[in-house]
Scaffold this motif. Sequence first.
Motif, PDB file in Angstrom:
ATOM      1  N   ASN A 219       0.855  -1.182   0.000  1.00  0.00           N
ATOM      2  CA  ASN A 219       0.000   0.000   0.000  1.00  0.00           C
ATOM      3  C   ASN A 219       0.891   1.232   0.000  1.00  0.00           C
ATOM      4  O   ASN A 219       1.816   1.327   0.798  1.00  0.00           O
ATOM      5  CB  ASN A 219      -0.899  -0.002   1.252  1.00  0.00           C
ATOM      6  N   ILE A 220       0.621   2.133  -0.905  1.00  0.00           N
ATOM      7  CA  ILE A 220       1.428   3.339  -1.023  1.00  0.00           C
ATOM      8  C   ILE A 220       0.712   4.468  -0.298  1.00  0.00           C
ATOM      9  O   ILE A 220      -0.475   4.684  -0.492  1.00  0.00           O
ATOM     10  CB  ILE A 220       1.642   3.712  -2.495  1.00  0.00           C
ATOM     11  N   VAL A 221       1.448   5.180   0.543  1.00  0.00           N
ATOM     12  CA  VAL A 221       0.863   6.290   1.282  1.00  0.00           C
ATOM     13  C   VAL A 221       1.645   7.560   0.970  1.00  0.00           C
ATOM     14  O   VAL A 221       2.815   7.513   0.576  1.00  0.00           O
ATOM     15  CB  VAL A 221       0.883   6.025   2.805  1.00  0.00           C
ATOM     16  N   LEU A 222       0.971   8.678   1.180  1.00  0.00           N
ATOM     17  CA  LEU A 222       1.609   9.980   0.986  1.00  0.00           C
ATOM     18  C   LEU A 222       2.177  10.436   2.321  1.00  0.00           C
ATOM     19  O   LEU A 222       1.459  10.562   3.304  1.00  0.00           O
ATOM     20  CB  LEU A 222       0.597  10.996   0.466  1.00  0.00           C
ATOM     21  N   GLU A 223       3.485  10.650   2.367  1.00  0.00           N
ATOM     22  CA  GLU A 223       4.125  11.113   3.593  1.00  0.00           C
ATOM     23  C   GLU A 223       3.957  12.621   3.736  1.00  0.00           C
ATOM     24  O   GLU A 223       3.547  13.315   2.811  1.00  0.00           O
ATOM     25  CB  GLU A 223       5.606  10.751   3.578  1.00  0.00           C
ATOM     26  N   GLY A 224       4.313  13.108   4.923  1.00  0.00           N
ATOM     27  CA  GLY A 224       4.184  14.536   5.189  1.00  0.00           C
ATOM     28  C   GLY A 224       5.184  15.371   4.414  1.00  0.00           C
ATOM     29  O   GLY A 224       6.247  14.892   3.999  1.00  0.00           O
ATOM     30  N   GLN A 225       4.850  16.647   4.231  1.00  0.00           N
ATOM     31  CA  GLN A 225       5.740  17.566   3.536  1.00  0.00           C
ATOM     32  C   GLN A 225       6.646  18.279   4.532  1.00  0.00           C
ATOM     33  O   GLN A 225       6.286  18.494   5.691  1.00  0.00           O
ATOM     34  CB  GLN A 225       4.924  18.601   2.763  1.00  0.00           C
ATOM     35  N   GLN A 226       7.815  18.680   4.065  1.00  0.00           N
ATOM     36  CA  GLN A 226       8.756  19.411   4.898  1.00  0.00           C
ATOM     37  C   GLN A 226       8.605  20.917   4.754  1.00  0.00           C
ATOM     38  O   GLN A 226       9.093  21.668   5.602  1.00  0.00           O
ATOM     39  CB  GLN A 226      10.187  18.993   4.546  1.00  0.00           C
ATOM     40  N   GLY A 250       7.170  22.605  -5.148  1.00  0.00           N
ATOM     41  CA  GLY A 250       6.818  22.000  -3.869  1.00  0.00           C
ATOM     42  C   GLY A 250       7.421  20.618  -3.726  1.00  0.00           C
ATOM     43  O   GLY A 250       8.239  20.181  -4.545  1.00  0.00           O
ATOM     44  N   GLN A 251       6.995  19.914  -2.694  1.00  0.00           N
ATOM     45  CA  GLN A 251       7.533  18.597  -2.368  1.00  0.00           C
ATOM     46  C   GLN A 251       6.389  17.606  -2.174  1.00  0.00           C
ATOM     47  O   GLN A 251       5.369  17.926  -1.573  1.00  0.00           O
ATOM     48  CB  GLN A 251       8.355  18.653  -1.076  1.00  0.00           C
ATOM     49  N   ASP A 270      10.262   7.931  -1.771  1.00  0.00           N
ATOM     50  CA  ASP A 270      10.972   8.962  -2.516  1.00  0.00           C
ATOM     51  C   ASP A 270      10.474  10.343  -2.117  1.00  0.00           C
ATOM     52  O   ASP A 270       9.281  10.554  -1.883  1.00  0.00           O
ATOM     53  CB  ASP A 270      10.766   8.765  -4.016  1.00  0.00           C
ATOM     54  N   ASP A 271      11.388  11.299  -2.039  1.00  0.00           N
ATOM     55  CA  ASP A 271      11.042  12.711  -1.904  1.00  0.00           C
ATOM     56  C   ASP A 271      11.144  13.332  -3.288  1.00  0.00           C
ATOM     57  O   ASP A 271      12.235  13.404  -3.867  1.00  0.00           O
ATOM     58  CB  ASP A 271      11.996  13.418  -0.934  1.00  0.00           C
ATOM     59  N   GLU A 272      10.003  13.756  -3.800  1.00  0.00           N
ATOM     60  CA  GLU A 272       9.957  14.287  -5.159  1.00  0.00           C
ATOM     61  C   GLU A 272       9.716  15.795  -5.127  1.00  0.00           C
ATOM     62  O   GLU A 272       8.913  16.294  -4.328  1.00  0.00           O
ATOM     63  CB  GLU A 272       8.833  13.619  -5.956  1.00  0.00           C
ATOM     64  N   VAL A 329       3.320   5.097  -8.077  1.00  0.00           N
ATOM     65  CA  VAL A 329       4.426   4.272  -7.596  1.00  0.00           C
ATOM     66  C   VAL A 329       4.238   2.841  -8.077  1.00  0.00           C
ATOM     67  O   VAL A 329       3.151   2.279  -7.976  1.00  0.00           O
ATOM     68  CB  VAL A 329       4.505   4.303  -6.057  1.00  0.00           C
ATOM     69  N   ASP A 330       5.301   2.257  -8.598  1.00  0.00           N
ATOM     70  CA  ASP A 330       5.296   0.848  -8.975  1.00  0.00           C
ATOM     71  C   ASP A 330       5.684   0.040  -7.743  1.00  0.00           C
ATOM     72  O   ASP A 330       6.850   0.047  -7.325  1.00  0.00           O
ATOM     73  CB  ASP A 330       6.296   0.611 -10.105  1.00  0.00           C
ATOM     74  N   PRO A 331       4.709  -0.671  -7.114  1.00  0.00           N
ATOM     75  CA  PRO A 331       5.024  -1.387  -5.875  1.00  0.00           C
ATOM     76  C   PRO A 331       6.029  -2.521  -6.051  1.00  0.00           C
ATOM     77  O   PRO A 331       6.606  -2.992  -5.071  1.00  0.00           O
ATOM     78  CB  PRO A 331       3.663  -1.936  -5.433  1.00  0.00           C
ATOM     79  N   THR A 332       6.282  -2.965  -7.267  1.00  0.00           N
ATOM     80  CA  THR A 332       7.237  -4.067  -7.471  1.00  0.00           C
ATOM     81  C   THR A 332       8.675  -3.614  -7.245  1.00  0.00           C
ATOM     82  O   THR A 332       9.525  -4.404  -6.853  1.00  0.00           O
ATOM     83  CB  THR A 332       7.105  -4.614  -8.898  1.00  0.00           C
ATOM     84  N   ASN A 333       8.944  -2.336  -7.498  1.00  0.00           N
ATOM     85  CA  ASN A 333      10.318  -1.858  -7.313  1.00  0.00           C
ATOM     86  C   ASN A 333      10.387  -0.583  -6.470  1.00  0.00           C
ATOM     87  O   ASN A 333      11.474  -0.079  -6.193  1.00  0.00           O
ATOM     88  CB  ASN A 333      11.004  -1.628  -8.669  1.00  0.00           C
ATOM     89  N   GLY A 334       9.219  -0.047  -6.078  1.00  0.00           N
ATOM     90  CA  GLY A 334       9.191   1.138  -5.231  1.00  0.00           C
ATOM     91  C   GLY A 334       9.504   2.426  -5.946  1.00  0.00           C
ATOM     92  O   GLY A 334       9.575   3.484  -5.309  1.00  0.00           O
ATOM     93  N   ARG A 335       9.665   2.377  -7.237  1.00  0.00           N
ATOM     94  CA  ARG A 335       9.979   3.595  -7.973  1.00  0.00           C
ATOM     95  C   ARG A 335       8.724   4.431  -8.204  1.00  0.00           C
ATOM     96  O   ARG A 335       7.668   3.901  -8.508  1.00  0.00           O
ATOM     97  CB  ARG A 335      10.625   3.250  -9.312  1.00  0.00           C
ATOM     98  N   SER A 336       8.889   5.706  -8.072  1.00  0.00           N
ATOM     99  CA  SER A 336       7.759   6.609  -8.259  1.00  0.00           C
ATOM    100  C   SER A 336       7.941   7.433  -9.532  1.00  0.00           C
ATOM    101  O   SER A 336       9.066   7.683  -9.980  1.00  0.00           O
ATOM    102  CB  SER A 336       7.623   7.544  -7.057  1.00  0.00           C
ATOM    103  N   LYS A 337       6.826   7.830 -10.072  1.00  0.00           N
ATOM    104  CA  LYS A 337       6.836   8.648 -11.278  1.00  0.00           C
ATOM    105  C   LYS A 337       5.830   9.772 -11.123  1.00  0.00           C
ATOM    106  O   LYS A 337       4.687   9.543 -10.731  1.00  0.00           O
ATOM    107  CB  LYS A 337       6.485   7.815 -12.515  1.00  0.00           C
TER     108      LYS A 337
END
Length: 453
Positions: A219-226, A250-251, A270-272, A329-337
């Motif tokens: 499950n992919i969640v959105l983390e907090g912003q800095q 932004g972040q 990832d921090d994008e 996010v691709d949960p198989t490799n954790g990469r985000s786009k």
Amino acid sequence: MKLVKSLLLGSAAGFAAVAGAQAADLPSRKAAPVEYVRVCTAYGSGFFYIPGTDSCLRIGGRLRAEYTFGERWGDLQDSYGTRARGRLNVDLRTATAYGTLRTFIRYDVTISSGAYGYGALNSGAIFANGARGAAASTVINLDKGFIQFGPITAGRAQSFFDFYANDLGFSSLRGSDTSPNLLAYTATFGSGFSATISLEDRAVGRDATVRNALAFGSNIVLEGQQYPDLVGALNVTQGWGSAQLSGAIGQRSTASIPAGVVGFAPQVGDDEVVWAIQGGLKFNLPMLAAGDVLWLQAAYAEGANSYLGYGSAFGYGRLGSLTAADIVVDPTNGRSKLTKGWAIVAGLKHYWTPTIRSEVYGSYSELDMGAAVQPAVLGAGVNAVKLDPKEFIIGTNLVWTPVSGLDIGVEVLYSKVELKNRILAVDNFGNRTGFLIKSDDALTGRLRIQRDF
């Protein structure tokens, strides 16, 4: 006889003298001065001085009654909706040695029913798995609430990124129109030129829900912003119209949590860095008719859909409700786009007579959302597909203003969404069964009666 007459006149004079002397000894009661409300002309019409102060106040508002009709895509839907909205504006301004001190508050109270509960731009949208529009509910919203002191703006205000901001029409187009909490500084240079730097909490459209996350056991969640989004804008406003160039950075951060594991700490995501840019032009067209205006706007964003006018969901008719995530996010490799997208907007207002006007407006937008599976659409375990929606919206209206402040108008709106790949259509009961489709459209009509004061 003369003696009697002289005695009478003398007695009368004596009484008058005594009465005058006694009256002079009585306390004097003067009427208290009356302080009348004075008109304040420094800030436009409708302002008045608050008695006993140097502050000017204007109280205004709006009452809107609205009725929409359109296609419905299932037996569980309403084909119409009703809405009533009351608005109260309070504008207080005081001249100081540092510039104008302004406090502005705007409250909206809205009750809606039927098709207005589907959560999209027209009554053809599916919401809540195809269920009918929610029962009438009342929403109280602080639309604006800010303090301006010289160049400083603090509070809830219109984003300084915004330009067109749905100035025309009864419906929303794909363009930024938000009122976040912000802290901004505006520098003015004369001749209508200004520049603004703004820290904005853009809580709209930051949903990082991943469509196929559970199908791959995570499950992919959105983390907090800095830090909040940083917005900058350059604007010029002159007699011919106005122009603006705005940008935002932004972040957005994501993390992965394995499904079915209790108490497991999220994996580091990832921090994008996300960003958006927009340019807009507004032309006054008095050569056509007094009050005519043309709007043109274009925007591009990466990982920041709200700057294109997208929230966390979109969809129409048999396409159902789809997710417009900032990050996939691709949960198989954790990469985000990051989701990439662009939108263009145009709008024209023309007065046929001083009391009758028409508006024509539209937008076109595209999103590149990367690979993302929706198990509810295609079944768990299938390969990822790209949806990449393309959306077209166009509308027009005819508005009659019989007296100042009163608008009576009708609108027709057409919208269409097309996906890159086919998905299962939504049936009459909101289930994804039957045939595969990749596009759908809707036609909506609307009646609005509105009084501004």
